[in-house]
Design a protein around this motif. Structure first.
Motif, PDB file in Angstrom:
ATOM      1  N   PHE A  11       0.870  -1.177   0.000  1.00  0.00           N
ATOM      2  CA  PHE A  11       0.000   0.000   0.000  1.00  0.00           C
ATOM      3  C   PHE A  11       0.901   1.220   0.000  1.00  0.00           C
ATOM      4  O   PHE A  11       1.839   1.302   0.791  1.00  0.00           O
ATOM      5  CB  PHE A  11      -0.908   0.010   1.235  1.00  0.00           C
ATOM      6  N   VAL A  12       0.616   2.169  -0.891  1.00  0.00           N
ATOM      7  CA  VAL A  12       1.446   3.367  -1.026  1.00  0.00           C
ATOM      8  C   VAL A  12       0.623   4.577  -0.590  1.00  0.00           C
ATOM      9  O   VAL A  12      -0.510   4.759  -1.041  1.00  0.00           O
ATOM     10  CB  VAL A  12       1.918   3.544  -2.489  1.00  0.00           C
ATOM     11  N   ALA A  13       1.210   5.400   0.272  1.00  0.00           N
ATOM     12  CA  ALA A  13       0.510   6.579   0.788  1.00  0.00           C
ATOM     13  C   ALA A  13       0.455   7.689  -0.257  1.00  0.00           C
ATOM     14  O   ALA A  13       1.192   7.671  -1.242  1.00  0.00           O
ATOM     15  CB  ALA A  13       1.204   7.083   2.057  1.00  0.00           C
ATOM     16  N   GLU A  14      -0.399   8.675   0.012  1.00  0.00           N
ATOM     17  CA  GLU A  14      -0.643   9.740  -0.973  1.00  0.00           C
ATOM     18  C   GLU A  14       0.443  10.800  -1.014  1.00  0.00           C
ATOM     19  O   GLU A  14       0.400  11.688  -1.842  1.00  0.00           O
ATOM     20  CB  GLU A  14      -1.995  10.408  -0.694  1.00  0.00           C
ATOM     21  N   CYS A  27      11.033   9.784  -0.158  1.00  0.00           N
ATOM     22  CA  CYS A  27      10.745   8.354  -0.164  1.00  0.00           C
ATOM     23  C   CYS A  27       9.240   8.120  -0.249  1.00  0.00           C
ATOM     24  O   CYS A  27       8.460   8.841   0.381  1.00  0.00           O
ATOM     25  CB  CYS A  27      11.230   7.696   1.125  1.00  0.00           C
ATOM     26  N   LEU A  28       8.863   7.105  -1.003  1.00  0.00           N
ATOM     27  CA  LEU A  28       7.487   6.645  -0.948  1.00  0.00           C
ATOM     28  C   LEU A  28       7.217   6.090   0.443  1.00  0.00           C
ATOM     29  O   LEU A  28       8.104   5.534   1.086  1.00  0.00           O
ATOM     30  CB  LEU A  28       7.253   5.524  -1.966  1.00  0.00           C
ATOM     31  N   GLN A  29       5.988   6.251   0.889  1.00  0.00           N
ATOM     32  CA  GLN A  29       5.549   5.681   2.159  1.00  0.00           C
ATOM     33  C   GLN A  29       4.780   4.404   1.832  1.00  0.00           C
ATOM     34  O   GLN A  29       3.776   4.465   1.128  1.00  0.00           O
ATOM     35  CB  GLN A  29       4.614   6.674   2.869  1.00  0.00           C
ATOM     36  N   PHE A  48       6.519   1.502 -11.784  1.00  0.00           N
ATOM     37  CA  PHE A  48       5.422   2.181 -11.092  1.00  0.00           C
ATOM     38  C   PHE A  48       5.518   3.679 -11.303  1.00  0.00           C
ATOM     39  O   PHE A  48       6.537   4.292 -11.043  1.00  0.00           O
ATOM     40  CB  PHE A  48       5.479   1.854  -9.592  1.00  0.00           C
ATOM     41  N   ASP A  49       4.422   4.260 -11.798  1.00  0.00           N
ATOM     42  CA  ASP A  49       4.326   5.704 -12.009  1.00  0.00           C
ATOM     43  C   ASP A  49       3.568   6.316 -10.853  1.00  0.00           C
ATOM     44  O   ASP A  49       2.342   6.236 -10.812  1.00  0.00           O
ATOM     45  CB  ASP A  49       3.534   5.977 -13.301  1.00  0.00           C
ATOM     46  N   TYR A  50       4.281   6.928  -9.927  1.00  0.00           N
ATOM     47  CA  TYR A  50       3.644   7.468  -8.732  1.00  0.00           C
ATOM     48  C   TYR A  50       3.041   8.837  -8.999  1.00  0.00           C
ATOM     49  O   TYR A  50       3.686   9.689  -9.595  1.00  0.00           O
ATOM     50  CB  TYR A  50       4.686   7.569  -7.615  1.00  0.00           C
ATOM     51  N   GLU A  51       1.789   9.017  -8.582  1.00  0.00           N
ATOM     52  CA  GLU A  51       1.167  10.347  -8.630  1.00  0.00           C
ATOM     53  C   GLU A  51       0.807  10.754  -7.219  1.00  0.00           C
ATOM     54  O   GLU A  51       0.057  10.038  -6.555  1.00  0.00           O
ATOM     55  CB  GLU A  51      -0.124  10.298  -9.447  1.00  0.00           C
ATOM     56  N   PRO A  52       1.302  11.902  -6.747  1.00  0.00           N
ATOM     57  CA  PRO A  52       0.930  12.358  -5.400  1.00  0.00           C
ATOM     58  C   PRO A  52      -0.577  12.549  -5.289  1.00  0.00           C
ATOM     59  O   PRO A  52      -1.256  12.766  -6.294  1.00  0.00           O
ATOM     60  CB  PRO A  52       1.651  13.704  -5.262  1.00  0.00           C
ATOM     61  N   SER A  53      -1.070  12.467  -4.068  1.00  0.00           N
ATOM     62  CA  SER A  53      -2.475  12.637  -3.691  1.00  0.00           C
ATOM     63  C   SER A  53      -3.357  11.440  -4.046  1.00  0.00           C
ATOM     64  O   SER A  53      -4.569  11.496  -3.905  1.00  0.00           O
ATOM     65  CB  SER A  53      -3.071  13.960  -4.205  1.00  0.00           C
ATOM     66  N   TYR A  54      -2.728  10.348  -4.454  1.00  0.00           N
ATOM     67  CA  TYR A  54      -3.463   9.093  -4.631  1.00  0.00           C
ATOM     68  C   TYR A  54      -2.903   8.039  -3.683  1.00  0.00           C
ATOM     69  O   TYR A  54      -1.701   8.025  -3.410  1.00  0.00           O
ATOM     70  CB  TYR A  54      -3.330   8.556  -6.060  1.00  0.00           C
ATOM     71  N   VAL A  55      -3.784   7.184  -3.199  1.00  0.00           N
ATOM     72  CA  VAL A  55      -3.321   6.014  -2.454  1.00  0.00           C
ATOM     73  C   VAL A  55      -3.446   4.813  -3.373  1.00  0.00           C
ATOM     74  O   VAL A  55      -4.403   4.697  -4.142  1.00  0.00           O
ATOM     75  CB  VAL A  55      -4.113   5.792  -1.142  1.00  0.00           C
ATOM     76  N   TYR A  56      -2.466   3.952  -3.295  1.00  0.00           N
ATOM     77  CA  TYR A  56      -2.399   2.807  -4.197  1.00  0.00           C
ATOM     78  C   TYR A  56      -2.368   1.504  -3.426  1.00  0.00           C
ATOM     79  O   TYR A  56      -1.826   1.440  -2.314  1.00  0.00           O
ATOM     80  CB  TYR A  56      -1.085   2.847  -5.007  1.00  0.00           C
ATOM     81  N   GLU A  57      -2.919   0.487  -4.044  1.00  0.00           N
ATOM     82  CA  GLU A  57      -2.637  -0.874  -3.619  1.00  0.00           C
ATOM     83  C   GLU A  57      -1.962  -1.543  -4.802  1.00  0.00           C
ATOM     84  O   GLU A  57      -2.507  -1.550  -5.909  1.00  0.00           O
ATOM     85  CB  GLU A  57      -3.917  -1.620  -3.248  1.00  0.00           C
ATOM     86  N   LEU A  58      -0.767  -2.050  -4.583  1.00  0.00           N
ATOM     87  CA  LEU A  58       0.020  -2.634  -5.666  1.00  0.00           C
ATOM     88  C   LEU A  58       0.311  -4.097  -5.394  1.00  0.00           C
ATOM     89  O   LEU A  58       0.476  -4.494  -4.240  1.00  0.00           O
ATOM     90  CB  LEU A  58       1.377  -1.921  -5.795  1.00  0.00           C
ATOM     91  N   ARG A  59       0.400  -4.866  -6.452  1.00  0.00           N
ATOM     92  CA  ARG A  59       1.021  -6.181  -6.342  1.00  0.00           C
ATOM     93  C   ARG A  59       2.406  -6.046  -6.937  1.00  0.00           C
ATOM     94  O   ARG A  59       2.558  -5.570  -8.065  1.00  0.00           O
ATOM     95  CB  ARG A  59       0.211  -7.245  -7.075  1.00  0.00           C
ATOM     96  N   VAL A  60       3.400  -6.416  -6.162  1.00  0.00           N
ATOM     97  CA  VAL A  60       4.778  -6.254  -6.605  1.00  0.00           C
ATOM     98  C   VAL A  60       5.525  -7.564  -6.449  1.00  0.00           C
ATOM     99  O   VAL A  60       5.148  -8.427  -5.656  1.00  0.00           O
ATOM    100  CB  VAL A  60       5.525  -5.158  -5.797  1.00  0.00           C
ATOM    101  N   GLU A  61       6.571  -7.677  -7.236  1.00  0.00           N
ATOM    102  CA  GLU A  61       7.493  -8.781  -7.056  1.00  0.00           C
ATOM    103  C   GLU A  61       8.660  -8.245  -6.249  1.00  0.00           C
ATOM    104  O   GLU A  61       9.266  -7.240  -6.631  1.00  0.00           O
ATOM    105  CB  GLU A  61       7.953  -9.260  -8.423  1.00  0.00           C
TER     106      GLU A  61
END
Length: 94
Positions: A11-14, A27-29, A48-61
């Motif tokens: 999970f990535v914070a906004e 750093c990403l949170q 991964f293309d990070y956009e601020p002000s969005y929260v993400y749920e990612l599946r990562v290796e």
């Protein structure tokens, strides 16, 4: 013997946080479950293309990195799938 890659949910914070490696950086949170506190991720997530002000749920290796430098992450992350991307509550849109 190459380290085994494992699939994880992140999970990535906004917002990014100021964090200190060899140089001050952003750093990403991230956290691995909604119950955990966020922690700084000292590496990026490949693909991964990070956009601020969005929260993400990612599946990562996640692949352990042997002999990682001190200020680098000991795990390499590669994006498999963006499970969800939501505007964070109260986030100001640009």
């Amino acid at each position: 013997e190459p380290a085994e890659a494992v699939t994880r949910t992140l999970f990535v914070a906004e917002a990014e946080a100021d964090c200190q490696g060899e140089v001050p950086q952003k750093c990403l949170q991230v956290r691995e479950s909604e119950a955990e506190p966020y922690r700084n991720l000292y590496s990026n997530i490949e693909g991964f293309d990070y956009e601020p002000s969005y929260v993400y749920e990612l599946r990562v290796e996640a692949t352990p990195v042997a002999n990682a430098p001190a200020d680098a992450s000991s795990v390499r992350y590669r994006l498999l799938e963006v499970v969800s991307k939501r505007k964070a509550p109260g986030a100001k849109s640009k």
